[in-house]
Motif scaffolding. Structure first.
Motif, PDB file in Angstrom:
ATOM      1  N   ILE A 361      41.177  63.924  39.346  1.00  0.00           N
ATOM      2  CA  ILE A 361      39.826  64.089  38.789  1.00  0.00           C
ATOM      3  C   ILE A 361      38.822  63.165  39.458  1.00  0.00           C
ATOM      4  CG2 ILE A 361      40.693  64.893  36.556  1.00  0.00           C
ATOM      5  CD1 ILE A 361      39.972  62.143  35.397  1.00  0.00           C
ATOM      6  N   TYR A 362      39.308  62.082  40.103  1.00  0.00           N
ATOM      7  CA  TYR A 362      38.411  61.193  40.840  1.00  0.00           C
ATOM      8  C   TYR A 362      38.478  61.546  42.323  1.00  0.00           C
ATOM      9  CZ  TYR A 362      38.865  58.407  36.558  1.00  0.00           C
ATOM     10  OH  TYR A 362      38.892  57.977  35.250  1.00  0.00           O
ATOM     11  N   ALA A 363      37.354  61.989  42.874  1.00  0.00           N
ATOM     12  CA  ALA A 363      37.322  62.328  44.293  1.00  0.00           C
ATOM     13  C   ALA A 363      37.177  61.089  45.168  1.00  0.00           C
ATOM     14  CB  ALA A 363      36.167  63.293  44.579  1.00  0.00           C
ATOM     15  N   LYS A 364      36.645  60.021  44.586  1.00  0.00           N
ATOM     16  CA  LYS A 364      36.497  58.772  45.340  1.00  0.00           C
ATOM     17  C   LYS A 364      36.581  57.601  44.371  1.00  0.00           C
ATOM     18  CE  LYS A 364      32.517  57.263  47.127  1.00  0.00           C
ATOM     19  NZ  LYS A 364      31.346  57.102  48.030  1.00  0.00           N
ATOM     20  N   ARG A 365      37.226  56.528  44.846  1.00  0.00           N
ATOM     21  CA  ARG A 365      37.302  55.282  44.085  1.00  0.00           C
ATOM     22  C   ARG A 365      36.803  54.169  44.995  1.00  0.00           C
ATOM     23  NH1 ARG A 365      42.659  57.083  40.850  1.00  0.00           N
ATOM     24  NH2 ARG A 365      42.291  55.415  39.358  1.00  0.00           N
ATOM     25  N   HIS A 366      35.751  53.500  44.556  1.00  0.00           N
ATOM     26  CA  HIS A 366      35.174  52.393  45.323  1.00  0.00           C
ATOM     27  C   HIS A 366      35.563  51.116  44.593  1.00  0.00           C
ATOM     28  CE1 HIS A 366      31.496  51.253  47.996  1.00  0.00           C
ATOM     29  NE2 HIS A 366      32.428  50.307  48.021  1.00  0.00           N
ATOM     30  N   MET A 367      36.423  50.319  45.227  1.00  0.00           N
ATOM     31  CA  MET A 367      37.072  49.215  44.536  1.00  0.00           C
ATOM     32  C   MET A 367      36.677  47.867  45.138  1.00  0.00           C
ATOM     33  SD  MET A 367      40.842  51.040  44.382  1.00  0.00           S
ATOM     34  CE  MET A 367      41.508  50.044  43.069  1.00  0.00           C
ATOM     35  N   TYR A 368      36.619  46.864  44.253  1.00  0.00           N
ATOM     36  CA  TYR A 368      36.304  45.499  44.656  1.00  0.00           C
ATOM     37  C   TYR A 368      37.394  44.593  44.089  1.00  0.00           C
ATOM     38  CZ  TYR A 368      31.814  47.721  45.556  1.00  0.00           C
ATOM     39  OH  TYR A 368      30.820  48.562  46.005  1.00  0.00           O
ATOM     40  N   ILE A 369      38.082  43.863  44.978  1.00  0.00           N
ATOM     41  CA  ILE A 369      39.283  43.117  44.622  1.00  0.00           C
ATOM     42  C   ILE A 369      39.060  41.635  44.903  1.00  0.00           C
ATOM     43  CG2 ILE A 369      41.760  42.856  45.064  1.00  0.00           C
ATOM     44  CD1 ILE A 369      41.749  45.820  45.952  1.00  0.00           C
ATOM     45  N   ASP A 370      39.217  40.816  43.882  1.00  0.00           N
ATOM     46  CA  ASP A 370      39.009  39.373  43.989  1.00  0.00           C
ATOM     47  C   ASP A 370      39.923  38.767  45.049  1.00  0.00           C
ATOM     48  OD1 ASP A 370      38.429  36.638  43.358  1.00  0.00           O
ATOM     49  OD2 ASP A 370      40.186  36.619  42.029  1.00  0.00           O
ATOM     50  N   GLU A 371      39.352  37.973  45.963  1.00  0.00           N
ATOM     51  CA  GLU A 371      40.157  37.435  47.064  1.00  0.00           C
ATOM     52  C   GLU A 371      41.158  36.385  46.592  1.00  0.00           C
ATOM     53  OE1 GLU A 371      38.507  35.049  50.135  1.00  0.00           O
ATOM     54  OE2 GLU A 371      37.373  33.752  48.777  1.00  0.00           O
ATOM     55  N   ASP A 372      40.849  35.638  45.532  1.00  0.00           N
ATOM     56  CA  ASP A 372      41.743  34.571  45.091  1.00  0.00           C
ATOM     57  C   ASP A 372      42.972  35.103  44.364  1.00  0.00           C
ATOM     58  OD1 ASP A 372      40.373  32.402  46.134  1.00  0.00           O
ATOM     59  OD2 ASP A 372      39.173  32.082  44.327  1.00  0.00           O
ATOM     60  N   SER A 373      42.778  36.026  43.428  1.00  0.00           N
ATOM     61  CA  SER A 373      43.870  36.503  42.576  1.00  0.00           C
ATOM     62  C   SER A 373      44.446  37.838  43.010  1.00  0.00           C
ATOM     63  CB  SER A 373      43.375  36.641  41.135  1.00  0.00           C
ATOM     64  OG  SER A 373      42.391  37.671  41.047  1.00  0.00           O
ATOM     65  N   GLN A 375      43.347  40.543  42.011  1.00  0.00           N
ATOM     66  CA  GLN A 375      43.134  41.490  40.918  1.00  0.00           C
ATOM     67  C   GLN A 375      41.903  42.350  41.206  1.00  0.00           C
ATOM     68  OE1 GLN A 375      45.012  39.889  36.800  1.00  0.00           O
ATOM     69  NE2 GLN A 375      42.823  39.660  37.009  1.00  0.00           N
ATOM     70  N   VAL A 376      42.009  43.635  40.900  1.00  0.00           N
ATOM     71  CA  VAL A 376      40.842  44.507  40.988  1.00  0.00           C
ATOM     72  C   VAL A 376      39.831  44.070  39.939  1.00  0.00           C
ATOM     73  CG1 VAL A 376      39.978  46.858  40.732  1.00  0.00           C
ATOM     74  CG2 VAL A 376      42.179  46.456  41.876  1.00  0.00           C
ATOM     75  N   ALA A 377      38.605  43.830  40.362  1.00  0.00           N
ATOM     76  CA  ALA A 377      37.563  43.356  39.456  1.00  0.00           C
ATOM     77  C   ALA A 377      36.631  44.477  39.006  1.00  0.00           C
ATOM     78  CB  ALA A 377      36.744  42.254  40.123  1.00  0.00           C
ATOM     79  N   LEU A 378      36.274  45.355  39.935  1.00  0.00           N
ATOM     80  CA  LEU A 378      35.334  46.451  39.657  1.00  0.00           C
ATOM     81  C   LEU A 378      35.811  47.710  40.367  1.00  0.00           C
ATOM     82  CD1 LEU A 378      32.012  44.556  40.529  1.00  0.00           C
ATOM     83  CD2 LEU A 378      32.878  44.945  38.214  1.00  0.00           C
ATOM     84  N   VAL A 379      35.585  48.866  39.723  1.00  0.00           N
ATOM     85  CA  VAL A 379      35.855  50.150  40.374  1.00  0.00           C
ATOM     86  C   VAL A 379      34.777  51.143  39.974  1.00  0.00           C
ATOM     87  CG1 VAL A 379      37.517  51.968  40.860  1.00  0.00           C
ATOM     88  CG2 VAL A 379      38.344  49.733  40.105  1.00  0.00           C
ATOM     89  N   ASP A 380      34.181  51.797  40.961  1.00  0.00           N
ATOM     90  CA  ASP A 380      33.277  52.920  40.723  1.00  0.00           C
ATOM     91  C   ASP A 380      34.041  54.207  41.023  1.00  0.00           C
ATOM     92  OD1 ASP A 380      31.305  51.070  40.213  1.00  0.00           O
ATOM     93  OD2 ASP A 380      30.378  51.232  42.202  1.00  0.00           O
ATOM     94  N   HIS A 381      34.055  55.128  40.054  1.00  0.00           N
ATOM     95  CA  HIS A 381      34.790  56.384  40.187  1.00  0.00           C
ATOM     96  C   HIS A 381      33.794  57.543  40.335  1.00  0.00           C
ATOM     97  CE1 HIS A 381      37.332  53.603  37.857  1.00  0.00           C
ATOM     98  NE2 HIS A 381      38.368  54.223  38.382  1.00  0.00           N
ATOM     99  N   TYR A 382      34.052  58.406  41.313  1.00  0.00           N
ATOM    100  CA  TYR A 382      33.163  59.531  41.604  1.00  0.00           C
ATOM    101  C   TYR A 382      33.874  60.845  41.337  1.00  0.00           C
ATOM    102  CZ  TYR A 382      30.136  56.123  43.895  1.00  0.00           C
ATOM    103  OH  TYR A 382      29.318  55.052  44.150  1.00  0.00           O
ATOM    104  N   ASP A 383      33.115  61.841  40.869  1.00  0.00           N
ATOM    105  CA  ASP A 383      33.703  63.141  40.579  1.00  0.00           C
ATOM    106  C   ASP A 383      33.717  64.016  41.831  1.00  0.00           C
ATOM    107  OD1 ASP A 383      31.115  64.195  40.904  1.00  0.00           O
ATOM    108  OD2 ASP A 383      30.740  64.359  38.752  1.00  0.00           O
ATOM    109  N   GLY A 384      34.184  65.248  41.665  1.00  0.00           N
ATOM    110  CA  GLY A 384      34.321  66.160  42.795  1.00  0.00           C
ATOM    111  C   GLY A 384      33.009  66.558  43.441  1.00  0.00           C
ATOM    112  N   ARG A 385      31.904  66.357  42.751  1.00  0.00           N
ATOM    113  CA  ARG A 385      30.581  66.664  43.315  1.00  0.00           C
ATOM    114  C   ARG A 385      29.990  65.491  44.074  1.00  0.00           C
ATOM    115  NH1 ARG A 385      27.588  67.738  37.905  1.00  0.00           N
ATOM    116  NH2 ARG A 385      28.742  65.793  37.529  1.00  0.00           N
ATOM    117  N   GLY A 386      30.718  64.353  44.031  1.00  0.00           N
ATOM    118  CA  GLY A 386      30.218  63.152  44.695  1.00  0.00           C
ATOM    119  C   GLY A 386      29.332  62.302  43.824  1.00  0.00           C
ATOM    120  N   ALA A 387      29.260  62.616  42.529  1.00  0.00           N
ATOM    121  CA  ALA A 387      28.401  61.870  41.611  1.00  0.00           C
ATOM    122  C   ALA A 387      29.179  60.726  40.963  1.00  0.00           C
ATOM    123  CB  ALA A 387      27.853  62.802  40.531  1.00  0.00           C
TER     124      ALA A 387
END
Length: 455
Positions: A361-373, A375-387
């Motif tokens: 269901i997620y066409a794209k996942r834009h992820m931000y991962i903390d360099e020290d730990s 751990q994934v800190a933030l994720v933006d999920h996009y649908d099939g339309r790119g929204a």
């Protein structure tokens, strides 16, 4: 014939060289603990002085731990340096994800990001540092980056000096959770007006290397054992999920079983993977949204953008205090941002784009991962339309007394529905995380599920 043999030999050597290049040299690994932290972050601070140099993280006695296992806040007396709001967000947008900026547009009157002094608190036991250094020189990716070779002896932080997006993601997947852990956590899925009912889980997380009677050869491809029992509400109580989280899920897919208390039956649960629905989540998260991202990475092509500085949830001790009620945390649209803490940290930026012919269901996942730990800190999920569709924030908390990082709360916001899911809260529970659990391999078998159910 001789020419064919020579060509085959060249091909074999090329493949071998590609395999060797996936691990770093001993000379490069020697940077760990010197110019790099023992798990690969930059030791130095930034030029502006807003990110300090790493000095070893918080000591084990950085605060107190009450008799229920809840941590005191080492930074309780600190005040925000500034607060980002819809009125001034443009000033800080270069250090915010698109998802965070969208939250300001969706909730301009209430969403806010309080930014505090940056503290690099993460630290691990020395034995984990030693294993990470071993990983650096031995572990390689296989199956197009979707599995790991030579990992069974080190077990943690597969690529502390990563070269590819897959390797960065593997560090999140293979990070240290503190060994065998039991926890009681609550999940809520508020309505648009903020009204909510809660679901409570009892969870056991087993690390194969900490289960004494395990067959090491049979468990070589097992990353984690996970058992989750629903204890509230009454209509769901007694349902139990068991997962054997495999390392190379292309070679051996994740195994999962569910015990249904009403039917008193144990069944295979292949839907507990990828975009299968999360447990009692009202359709607001997928199975692989758990732990911000979990499971196999094979349905996406992963791109490594690089590193950048961002305001991410960090040192979220205030949000985890047992003096809070869940009604203090949960509000309409989003959690109570006055209880949150964000800091400026360097993150790895990774983008996953759904492969042609694959389904999710997620066409794209834009992820931000903390360099020290890692751990994934933030994720933006996009649908099939790119929204842009769903925005995830992992509110991190470092368990200084046990030298393990975790999330005190994972929030996943649905921008379209105006709803969200908050997972991992324990403020009103009888205890915090319970480490050093004595698990046996029999605790994580399908036959054990009936015994775990309460009805």
């Amino acid at each position: 014939m001789r020419k064919i043999f020579l060509q085959c030999g060249v091909l074999a050597l090329s493949l071998l060289a590609a395999n060797v290049m996936a691990a770093v040299s001993a000379e490069e690994a020697a940077k760990l603990g010197k110019s790099l932290t023992p798990v690969g972050a930059e030791m130095a601070g930034n030029a502006a002085g807003t990110i300090p140099a790493y000095t070893g993280g918080l000591p084990v006695n950085a605060g107190t731990v009450d008799d229920k296992g809840f941590l005191s806040d080492p930074f309780a007396n600190e005040k925000p340096l500034f607060v980002i709001t819809a009125a001034n967000v443009a000033q800080y947008k270069d250090k915010l994800s698109d998802g965070q900026q969208a939250m300001f547009q969706r909730y301009p009157d209430t969403y806010r990001i309080p930014v505090y002094t940056t503290h690099r608190t993460f630290a691990l036991p020395q034995r984990i540092y030693d294993l990470a250094k071993k990983s650096a020189t031995t572990v390689t990716t296989i199956n197009d980056g979707n599995g790991l070779a030579n990992f069974s002896e080190s077990r943690y932080y597969a690529f502390p000096i990563p070269k590819t997006a897959n390797e960065v993601l593997w560090n999140h997947i293979t990070r240290y959770h503190g060994g065998n852990v039991h926890r009681t956590i609550t999940q809520v899925t508020p309505q648009t007006n903020g009204a909510f009912d809660s679901v409570t889980f009892e969870e056991d997380i087993g690390a194969p290397e900490d289960i004494p009677d395990i067959d090491k050869e049979a468990s070589a491809n097992i990353l984690t054992y996970f058992k989750q029992e629903v204890t509230k509400p009454a209509r769901l109580a007694g349902n139990v999920l068991l997962v054997h989280e495999t390392l190379d899920q292309v070679k051996e897919p994740r195994e999962a079983w569910i015990y249904n208390a009403g039917q008193r039956r144990v069944r295979r649960a292949p839907q507990v993977a990828y975009d299968g629905p999360g447990t009692a989540a009202d359709g607001l998260r997928t199975s692989d949204n758990f732990d911000m991202f979990s499971g196999a990475p094979d349905r996406y092509d992963w791109q490594l953008v690089g590193k950048k500085e961002m305001y991410i949830p960090y040192n979220s001790y205030k949000l985890d205090q047992p003096t809070l009620k869940y009604s203090d945390v949960i509000q309409a649209g989003h959690i109570n941002q006055d209880l949150t803490r964000y800091e400026l940290h360097r993150v790895w930026e990774v983008i996953g784009t759904l492969k042609s012919g694959q389904r999710h269901i997620y066409a794209k996942r834009h992820m931000y991962i903390d360099e020290d730990s890692w751990q994934v800190a933030l994720v933006d999920h996009y649908d099939g339309r790119g929204a842009l569709w769903r925005v995830a924030e992992g509110h991190a908390e470092y368990h200084y007394a046990r030298q393990a990082a975790a999330y005190t709360l994972e929030a996943l916001y649905d921008l379209n529905a105006g709803r969200y899911i908050a997972l991992g809260m324990k403020n009103e529970e009888k205890h915090g995380y319970q480490f050093d659990q004595k698990f046996h391999v029999s605790d994580f078998t399908p036959n054990a599920l009936r015994n775990a159910g309460i009805r």
